[in-house]
Design a protein around this motif. Structure first.
Motif, PDB file in Angstrom:
ATOM      1  N   HIS A  45       0.839  -1.200   0.000  1.00 53.67           N
ATOM      2  CA  HIS A  45       0.000   0.000   0.000  1.00 53.67           C
ATOM      3  C   HIS A  45       0.875   1.252   0.000  1.00 53.67           C
ATOM      4  O   HIS A  45       1.888   1.315   0.711  1.00 53.67           O
ATOM      5  CB  HIS A  45      -0.918   0.024   1.222  1.00 53.67           C
ATOM      6  N   ASP A  46       0.486   2.213  -0.802  1.00 54.53           N
ATOM      7  CA  ASP A  46       1.130   3.522  -0.841  1.00 54.53           C
ATOM      8  C   ASP A  46       0.178   4.576  -0.287  1.00 54.53           C
ATOM      9  O   ASP A  46      -1.046   4.405  -0.313  1.00 54.53           O
ATOM     10  CB  ASP A  46       1.505   3.904  -2.275  1.00 54.53           C
ATOM     11  N   LEU A  47       0.771   5.655   0.201  1.00 62.65           N
ATOM     12  CA  LEU A  47      -0.036   6.791   0.653  1.00 62.65           C
ATOM     13  C   LEU A  47      -0.662   7.476  -0.556  1.00 62.65           C
ATOM     14  O   LEU A  47      -0.004   7.689  -1.572  1.00 62.65           O
ATOM     15  CB  LEU A  47       0.845   7.785   1.412  1.00 62.65           C
ATOM     16  N   ARG A  48      -1.945   7.780  -0.460  1.00 61.66           N
ATOM     17  CA  ARG A  48      -2.590   8.589  -1.489  1.00 61.66           C
ATOM     18  C   ARG A  48      -3.020   9.924  -0.886  1.00 61.66           C
ATOM     19  O   ARG A  48      -3.459  10.000   0.258  1.00 61.66           O
ATOM     20  CB  ARG A  48      -3.791   7.863  -2.095  1.00 61.66           C
ATOM     21  N   VAL A  49      -2.860  10.973  -1.659  1.00 64.14           N
ATOM     22  CA  VAL A  49      -3.276  12.322  -1.268  1.00 64.14           C
ATOM     23  C   VAL A  49      -4.202  12.841  -2.359  1.00 64.14           C
ATOM     24  O   VAL A  49      -3.776  13.042  -3.497  1.00 64.14           O
ATOM     25  CB  VAL A  49      -2.076  13.266  -1.080  1.00 64.14           C
ATOM     26  N   ASN A  50      -5.457  13.036  -2.023  1.00 58.43           N
ATOM     27  CA  ASN A  50      -6.456  13.477  -2.987  1.00 58.43           C
ATOM     28  C   ASN A  50      -7.065  14.798  -2.531  1.00 58.43           C
ATOM     29  O   ASN A  50      -6.645  15.371  -1.527  1.00 58.43           O
ATOM     30  CB  ASN A  50      -7.530  12.405  -3.170  1.00 58.43           C
ATOM     31  N   PHE A  51      -8.059  15.272  -3.253  1.00 59.28           N
ATOM     32  CA  PHE A  51      -8.562  16.634  -3.070  1.00 59.28           C
ATOM     33  C   PHE A  51     -10.063  16.616  -2.807  1.00 59.28           C
ATOM     34  O   PHE A  51     -10.804  15.814  -3.382  1.00 59.28           O
ATOM     35  CB  PHE A  51      -8.259  17.451  -4.333  1.00 59.28           C
TER      36      PHE A  51
END
Length: 206
Positions: A45-51
């Protein structure tokens, strides 16, 4: 279900204008990142940064409580969703410019922004789903108390779906019951997603 939700939301928003003339109208617009995890090719799993951009508009049912409708846009990996939800905002006024507040939003998010692609043999499309989002934060009134600035942390659980359908005349197998297939399809493959996000939000309220 979603058609009923949109109809109820439209009816509610239509009635707000009359109450606004009595100074019962409440509006809050918030913007910020959504943090979560996304699975990659090796099952890690990777970190996701969304809006996230959302606007809550409603009426005060008590001096420190408001109910209304939330509209907005949320970006996730490979999909953008437009939430529409019923919401509540509660403030604990303590006679100071800064006070705590809480909120809850419950509803549905549409995949209207996603294009439906098709060719002679198949068709692919997205659909949104149920969403739930509580939050806690602080509100600071302006000096003239005509508006307030808000900062909050929230959690959002959001469902979404991807469909890959095979059209009639291209095969004979079905992944779901024939009675459930859309007209013109002999099979539809469904992928479901659940996005769990930590929201960091900044906003302005009137």
């Amino acid at each position: 279900m979603k058609k009923l939700l949109f109809a109820l939301a439209f009816t509610f928003l239509s009635g707000i204008s009359g109450l606004a003339q009595e100074n019962n109208f409440f509006s809050q617009t918030e913007i910020g990142p959504m943090l979560g995890r996304v699975k990659v090719w090796d099952d890690s799993h990777d970190l996701r940064v969304n809006f996230s951009l959302e606007s809550f508009n409603g009426v005060k049912v008590k001096p420190n409580h408001a109910v209304g409708i939330l509209l907005g846009i949320n970006s996730y990996p490979d999909i953008k969703l437009m939430p529409i939800a019923f919401g509540w905002r509660g403030y604990k006024e303590n006679g100071k410019r800064t006070s705590p507040y809480a909120g809850i939003d419950l509803g549905y998010a549409s995949a209207w922004l996603e294009k439906r692609t098709a060719n002679e043999w198949s068709e692919q499309w997205h659909e949104g789903g149920f969403m739930f989002s509580p939050s806690l934060g602080i509100k600071r009134n302006s000096k003239n108390s005509k508006r307030a600035y808000t900062w909050s942390l929230g959690y959002k659980r959001q469902y979404a779906f991807f469909y890959d359908g095979m059209k009639s005349g291209t095969g004979s197998l079905s992944n779901i019951g024939e009675s459930s297939l859309p007209p013109g399809f002999i099979s539809v493959r469904e992928e479901s997603y659940v996005f769990n996000s930590l929201l960091i939000k900044w906003g302005i309220a009137f």
